[in-house]
Design an enzyme around this catalytic site. Structure first.
Site, PDB file in Angstrom:
ATOM      1  N   THR A  14     -53.730-146.998  33.084  1.00  0.00           N
ATOM      2  CA  THR A  14     -54.622-146.044  33.764  1.00  0.00           C
ATOM      3  C   THR A  14     -55.451-146.823  34.779  1.00  0.00           C
ATOM      4  O   THR A  14     -55.849-147.951  34.517  1.00  0.00           O
ATOM      5  CB  THR A  14     -55.580-145.316  32.798  1.00  0.00           C
ATOM      6  OG1 THR A  14     -56.583-144.636  33.576  1.00  0.00           O
ATOM      7  CG2 THR A  14     -56.283-146.255  31.827  1.00  0.00           C
ATOM      8  N   ARG A  17     -62.858-141.351  36.061  1.00  0.00           N
ATOM      9  CA  ARG A  17     -63.147-140.325  35.053  1.00  0.00           C
ATOM     10  C   ARG A  17     -64.578-140.517  34.549  1.00  0.00           C
ATOM     11  O   ARG A  17     -65.506-140.432  35.343  1.00  0.00           O
ATOM     12  CB  ARG A  17     -62.146-140.362  33.902  1.00  0.00           C
ATOM     13  CG  ARG A  17     -62.112-139.054  33.108  1.00  0.00           C
ATOM     14  CD  ARG A  17     -61.097-139.094  31.984  1.00  0.00           C
ATOM     15  NE  ARG A  17     -59.725-139.070  32.457  1.00  0.00           N
ATOM     16  CZ  ARG A  17     -59.083-137.966  32.779  1.00  0.00           C
ATOM     17  NH1 ARG A  17     -59.694-136.813  32.723  1.00  0.00           N
ATOM     18  NH2 ARG A  17     -57.828-138.006  33.184  1.00  0.00           N
ATOM     19  N   ARG A  45     -35.448-153.854  30.573  1.00  0.00           N
ATOM     20  CA  ARG A  45     -34.801-155.163  30.672  1.00  0.00           C
ATOM     21  C   ARG A  45     -34.982-155.973  29.391  1.00  0.00           C
ATOM     22  O   ARG A  45     -34.059-156.687  28.966  1.00  0.00           O
ATOM     23  CB  ARG A  45     -35.357-155.924  31.875  1.00  0.00           C
ATOM     24  CG  ARG A  45     -34.978-155.312  33.227  1.00  0.00           C
ATOM     25  CD  ARG A  45     -33.521-155.475  33.550  1.00  0.00           C
ATOM     26  NE  ARG A  45     -33.099-154.771  34.751  1.00  0.00           N
ATOM     27  CZ  ARG A  45     -33.197-155.270  35.997  1.00  0.00           C
ATOM     28  NH1 ARG A  45     -33.747-156.446  36.193  1.00  0.00           N
ATOM     29  NH2 ARG A  45     -32.761-154.564  37.030  1.00  0.00           N
ATOM     30  N   ASP A  53     -58.370-146.324  35.470  1.00  0.00           N
ATOM     31  CA  ASP A  53     -59.795-146.303  35.094  1.00  0.00           C
ATOM     32  C   ASP A  53     -60.267-147.566  34.391  1.00  0.00           C
ATOM     33  O   ASP A  53     -61.464-147.807  34.300  1.00  0.00           O
ATOM     34  CB  ASP A  53     -60.072-145.111  34.161  1.00  0.00           C
ATOM     35  CG  ASP A  53     -59.704-143.799  34.819  1.00  0.00           C
ATOM     36  OD1 ASP A  53     -59.540-142.797  34.093  1.00  0.00           O
ATOM     37  OD2 ASP A  53     -59.553-143.778  36.056  1.00  0.00           O
ATOM     38  N   GLY A 103     -52.730-139.670  33.666  1.00  0.00           N
ATOM     39  CA  GLY A 103     -52.765-139.965  35.103  1.00  0.00           C
ATOM     40  C   GLY A 103     -51.854-141.152  35.407  1.00  0.00           C
ATOM     41  O   GLY A 103     -51.925-142.179  34.744  1.00  0.00           O
ATOM     42  N   ARG A 124     -74.580-145.313  60.550  1.00  0.00           N
ATOM     43  CA  ARG A 124     -74.697-144.220  59.581  1.00  0.00           C
ATOM     44  C   ARG A 124     -74.745-144.743  58.138  1.00  0.00           C
ATOM     45  O   ARG A 124     -74.412-145.895  57.883  1.00  0.00           O
ATOM     46  CB  ARG A 124     -73.498-143.274  59.707  1.00  0.00           C
ATOM     47  CG  ARG A 124     -73.588-142.311  60.875  1.00  0.00           C
ATOM     48  CD  ARG A 124     -72.286-141.597  61.070  1.00  0.00           C
ATOM     49  NE  ARG A 124     -72.417-140.476  62.001  1.00  0.00           N
ATOM     50  CZ  ARG A 124     -71.376-139.883  62.592  1.00  0.00           C
ATOM     51  NH1 ARG A 124     -70.142-140.331  62.345  1.00  0.00           N
ATOM     52  NH2 ARG A 124     -71.552-138.868  63.411  1.00  0.00           N
ATOM     53  N   ASP A 165     -55.878-143.359  26.342  1.00  0.00           N
ATOM     54  CA  ASP A 165     -56.191-143.070  24.930  1.00  0.00           C
ATOM     55  C   ASP A 165     -55.484-141.817  24.422  1.00  0.00           C
ATOM     56  O   ASP A 165     -55.022-141.767  23.282  1.00  0.00           O
ATOM     57  CB  ASP A 165     -57.717-142.884  24.765  1.00  0.00           C
ATOM     58  CG  ASP A 165     -58.462-144.223  24.875  1.00  0.00           C
ATOM     59  OD1 ASP A 165     -59.649-144.231  25.215  1.00  0.00           O
ATOM     60  OD2 ASP A 165     -57.810-145.260  24.610  1.00  0.00           O
ATOM     61  N   ARG A 170     -49.531-133.699  31.639  1.00  0.00           N
ATOM     62  CA  ARG A 170     -50.456-133.536  30.513  1.00  0.00           C
ATOM     63  C   ARG A 170     -49.957-132.331  29.741  1.00  0.00           C
ATOM     64  O   ARG A 170     -49.684-131.298  30.328  1.00  0.00           O
ATOM     65  CB  ARG A 170     -51.874-133.325  31.050  1.00  0.00           C
ATOM     66  CG  ARG A 170     -52.344-134.502  31.926  1.00  0.00           C
ATOM     67  CD  ARG A 170     -53.746-134.286  32.485  1.00  0.00           C
ATOM     68  NE  ARG A 170     -54.055-135.147  33.619  1.00  0.00           N
ATOM     69  CZ  ARG A 170     -54.514-136.387  33.508  1.00  0.00           C
ATOM     70  NH1 ARG A 170     -54.688-136.883  32.326  1.00  0.00           N
ATOM     71  NH2 ARG A 170     -54.784-137.125  34.575  1.00  0.00           N
TER      72      ARG A 170
HETATM   73  O1  F6P Z   1     -57.386-141.109  34.519  1.00  0.00           O
HETATM   74  C1  F6P Z   1     -56.992-141.403  35.825  1.00  0.00           C
HETATM   75  C2  F6P Z   1     -57.617-140.418  36.781  1.00  0.00           C
HETATM   76  O2  F6P Z   1     -57.227-140.739  38.080  1.00  0.00           O
HETATM   77  C3  F6P Z   1     -59.132-140.372  36.722  1.00  0.00           C
HETATM   78  O3  F6P Z   1     -59.742-141.453  37.389  1.00  0.00           O
HETATM   79  C4  F6P Z   1     -59.389-139.037  37.369  1.00  0.00           C
HETATM   80  O4  F6P Z   1     -60.649-138.493  37.036  1.00  0.00           O
HETATM   81  C5  F6P Z   1     -58.248-138.192  36.769  1.00  0.00           C
HETATM   82  O5  F6P Z   1     -57.190-139.093  36.490  1.00  0.00           O
HETATM   83  C6  F6P Z   1     -57.741-137.115  37.679  1.00  0.00           C
HETATM   84  O6  F6P Z   1     -56.820-136.350  36.910  1.00  0.00           O
HETATM   85  P1  F6P Z   1     -55.685-135.467  37.634  1.00  0.00           P
HETATM   86  O7  F6P Z   1     -54.707-136.406  38.253  1.00  0.00           O
HETATM   87  O8  F6P Z   1     -55.094-134.661  36.494  1.00  0.00           O
HETATM   88  O9  F6P Z   1     -56.402-134.630  38.672  1.00  0.00           O
END
Ligand code: F6P
Length: 328
Positions: free
Chosen positions: A130, A176, A30, A132, A16, A167, A108, A77
């Site tokens: 990432t 993730r 650089r 995350d 991602g 609300r 990872d 990916r």
């Molecule tokens: O790993 C980064 C991330 O944005 C996660 O937070 C999310 O679950 C995932 O990638 C979404 O994957 P994709 O961009 O392949 O839909």
């Protein structure tokens, strides 16, 4: 300056994308130029390595890149790379391009892929990128601060309309299987309740009680932050709130907007330091490491050691969140 241990480095982004990846690419290029090392960009991650999708990178290629979100080298990916044949084709591309080292920016999965290429003789360095923040060896991953700020900006806007209509808002954030984004954004936005996948959920105590307490204190709108890894996500939480309170919560899935936008200063600085560290390690002859941040210090770990580490939520942040949402 001694002659660097490597002469030509390939750099790529994988998994991602995250705001700040471009700043890391710029720093790698650089720093290479500073150390007299050639740099080749590999586009589309491991997919590009397998298919020889590359572009030479020079000083001008990365001018002004730090402020741009996304990744100029694209990301993808790769299913093919999971197979031995794909890994061998990727290694062959590196040989064809005369690469003696690779810098992979990602999570990872990116680091596991680098290990396969290290076994083919390449020197490899991983950079944690990432949103995350779920890479165990590092207290910080590139993109996390930008993603939290983007989510916070959206939630602040949401709060205006939730307040006007009195609300309940249930907001799902990315991460993730981790709750780092949810926990930090929950504290920052003053959420009524925060739900993360790392902790078992007692719905009455963790959600309904904080809503009830806020209501009794005179609050007539409520903000519930849910990490996407929580079972059932925001829609399930909203459903259970309706069942328990007869309110009709509004659900917002922030989604991929958290992955975009210009990186914050924190992400640009972290990315620039990590890009520099990656090239420095390669120039010194290090072969199979992950650059990481531990507190305020940039360190590095053997990739296998890094992949075997575990990281939970920051206990202090979690304690503060529980205290401020009134959960015992
Ligand atoms: O790993 C980064 C991330 O944005 C996660 O937070 C999310 O679950 C995932 O990638 C979404 O994957 P994709 O961009 O392949 O839909």
């Amino acid at each position: 300056m001694e002659k660097p241990a490597v002469q030509r480095i390939g750099v790529f982004t994988s998994g991602g994308d995250a705001p700040g990846m471009n700043a890391a690419i710029r720093s790698v290029v650089r720093t290479c130029l500073h150390m007299g090392i050639e740099c080749i960009g590999i586009r589309r991650g491991y997919h590009g390595l397998i298919n020889g999708d590359f572009m030479p990178l020079n000083f001008e290629s990365v001018s002004g890149l730090s402020r741009r979100g996304g990744t100029m080298l694209y990301s993808a990916r790769s299913e093919d790379f999971k197979a031995k044949q794909g890994q061998e084709r990727a290694g062959a591309t590196c040989k064809l391009l005369g690469l003696d080292a690779l810098v992979g920016i990602g999570g990872d999965g990116t680091f596991r892929g680098l290990l396969c290429l290290a076994q083919q003789g390449l020197s490899v360095i991983g950079i944690p990128g990432t949103i995350d923040n779920d890479i165990a060896c590092s207290t910080y991953t590139i993109g996390f601060d930008s993603a939290c700020n983007t989510a916070l900006e959206c939630i602040d806007k949401l709060r205006d309309t939730m307040q006007s209509h009195e609300r309940c808002s249930v907001v799902e954030v990315m991460g993730r299987h981790a709750g780092h984004v949810a926990l930090n954004v929950g504290v920052a936005c003053g959420a009524t309740a925060v739900l993360v996948p790392e902790q078992p959920i007692d719905f009455e105590a963790d959600v309904i009680e904080p809503i009830r307490r806020a209501r009794l204190a005179g609050r007539t709108h409520f903000m519930i932050i849910v990490a996407e890894g929580v079972q059932g996500g925001a829609y399930e939480v909203a459903k259970r709130i309706t069942e328990a309170t007869a309110m009709d919560p509004r659900v917002t899935i922030l989604g991929h907007v958290q992955r975009g936008g210009a990186p914050t200063a924190r992400d640009r600085i972290a990315a620039t330091y990590m890009g520099y560290e990656a090239v420095r390690l390669l120039a010194e002859g290090k072969r199979c490491r992950v650059v990481a941040l531990q507190g305020d210090e940039y360190v590095n770990y053997d990739i296998t050691e890094a992949l075997n580490m575990k990281k939970g939520l920051d206990p202090q942040t979690y304690t503060v969140m529980r205290a401020l949402t009134g959960v015992k």
